[in-house]
Design an enzyme around this catalytic site. Sequence first.
Site, mmCIF file in Angstrom:
data_model
loop_
_atom_site.group_PDB
_atom_site.id
_atom_site.type_symbol
_atom_site.label_atom_id
_atom_site.label_comp_id
_atom_site.label_asym_id
_atom_site.label_seq_id
_atom_site.Cartn_x
_atom_site.Cartn_y
_atom_site.Cartn_z
ATOM 1 C CB CYS A 218 -0.861 0.075 1.160
ATOM 2 S SG CYS A 218 -1.969 -1.422 1.504
ATOM 3 C CG ASP B 111 -6.972 -1.589 7.581
ATOM 4 O OD1 ASP B 111 -6.213 -0.928 8.452
ATOM 5 O OD2 ASP B 111 -8.174 -0.775 7.454
ATOM 6 C CB CYS C 107 -3.133 2.064 3.175
ATOM 7 S SG CYS C 107 -2.030 2.504 4.752
ATOM 8 C CG ASP C 108 -7.945 1.063 4.305
ATOM 9 O OD1 ASP C 108 -7.523 1.052 3.034
ATOM 10 O OD2 ASP C 108 -8.643 -0.044 4.575
ATOM 11 C CE LYS C 109 -8.999 2.651 9.266
ATOM 12 N NZ LYS C 109 -8.799 1.659 8.254
ATOM 13 C CB CYS D 10 -6.842 -2.943 -1.414
ATOM 14 S SG CYS D 10 -5.915 -3.926 -0.303
ATOM 15 C CD GLU E 285 -11.692 -1.933 7.843
ATOM 16 O OE1 GLU E 285 -11.691 -0.619 7.595
ATOM 17 O OE2 GLU E 285 -10.951 -2.992 7.417
ATOM 18 C CB SER F 174 -13.021 -4.120 4.871
ATOM 19 O OG SER F 174 -12.266 -4.314 3.526
#
Length: 578
Positions: A46, A78, A119-121, A191, A440, A466
């Site tokens: 990521c 994640d 990435c996500d955060k 992702c 998640e 997620s």
Amino acid sequence: MRSDQIKTGPDRAPARAMLRATGLDDEAIAKPLVAIVHTWSNVSPCNLNLRELAEHAAAGVRAAGGTPIEFNTIAVTDGIAMGTPGMRASLISREVITDSIELAVDGHCLDAMVVLCGCDKTIPAAAMAMARLNIPAVALYGGSIAHGTHDNHPITIQQVFEAVGAHGAGKISDAELTSVEKDACPGAGACGGQFTANTMAMVLTTLGLSPMGFNDIPATHPAKGQAAFRCGELVMECFKQDRKPLDLLSRTSFRNAARMVAATAGSTNAVLHLLAIAREADIEWNLEDFEPASVHTPVIADLLPAGRYTAVELFGAGGSGRVAQELIAVDMLDDAPTITGRSLFEEAAAAPRADKQDVVHPVSSPLKPRGGYSILYGNLAPDGCILKLAGKESGQFEGKARVFESEEQAFAAVQGDHIHAGDVIVIRNEGPAGGPGMREMLGVTAALIGRGLGNDVALITDGRFSGATHGFMVGHIAPEAARGGPIALLREGDSVIIDAEKRELRTSVDLTSRRADWHPPAPKVTHGALAKYALLVGSASDGATTQPINASGRPAIQTSKNSSTQATQTQSNPGATA
């Protein structure tokens, strides 16, 4: 310049001496000092390309007359932490990243910054830090991973999680699971579906914090380095013109972002993160504001998890700009300023538009008539929750509660073939404070899909999902179980009704008599970062942030349509308010 405080005058000779030791000369020290902040790590794909992008961004800063100062902060992946105790660190890392950017930039009185996130955060943290610091700043997402190929079909990490469920059900062999695992992730990038990373990258663009089109470029595309260089140049333009994040963020830009999320059936985590960004920007934006965006915006992008394509195909179709073009054409977005100095409409008009593509549909022929989420309330969620609609046509589900006190318990039940059609899985004590960290539930939801139960069971939780989750799922239930929310009072076999049309999550059981027997669970963690977070974190209905008050000094905005419980929860739990 802010940096004059550390570099100008006789008293600052010690600071200049240390800057010289890093290779800076008089000319470089005299220029604006620009932070190049990135979340590079080699623990996952990521953020793998961010250090390289940092070099391009630094070159752009130098070319435009600034001096880049590089540093990095953390990332929690994640996809690796999912389904383990390590996942508790994920949402908490958003706060730590935001805090660390603030401390490093303010601690050195830097003049501007480029934030590279992957990435996500790390992506919402970039926006939160930009709003909090409010200095000239530009954000750039490192880009999506290319999809893998398995048996001549494209796959992503989503299919690996679902293969775990299929393997547990005996549908695929050990060898097939290993083959899927090896084929899914070919290199750098986050992702590939419209999961949380790509959803939030689109949010950054729509909020005006990233240049249109730059975040759409895949991680390994040759143009990504050029985009980073341009961000370095652009931040210097922002510095010279005194263009700052709070000049861009408004209720209009947040409404636009919510509509873009709805139109692409994006991750429900965007709700949590947009609330948190709004708190940092001190913008009046609450949970209920998401509902009209979803109700009135059709899904027009055919993207995973419920659709067919990844972010790579979306890039080829014109990216975020193409989605914005379709919504602008029917007056579903409002014009707003962006980091480039041009308006959102001007940026969208200049975006490429592929002649032949099947990823983004016109609003006149949508994939679904309304967006991919709905905000529900009811006697199980007085302060609200989020129903994920992606991939689910029906708006109603009623079944008997199957109650689990943790994600691990629920996953074991699924894999042990103890969950059956008609069940409503209840996973509680996984909220922001109770988790702590609001894990998640992708391991559980993907296992259900892999076993063929995705359309036959429902799942409700005070945790979250997620962006790769699809099926009949309700998350972010507030108040959470650990702080006395009604979900804590459910028992095995109780009725649970999910009604999207009435916007309700409820039970027919009178829970009042059970209140006297309920006692707060003992904290799962008693020291370290997780314990501090559990003490300070606010409700998921307000973004699950650790900010004690808004920037204006006002208490956190009440977000509930039914506001009677949160005040009670706050009085009895000092850490229960944002």
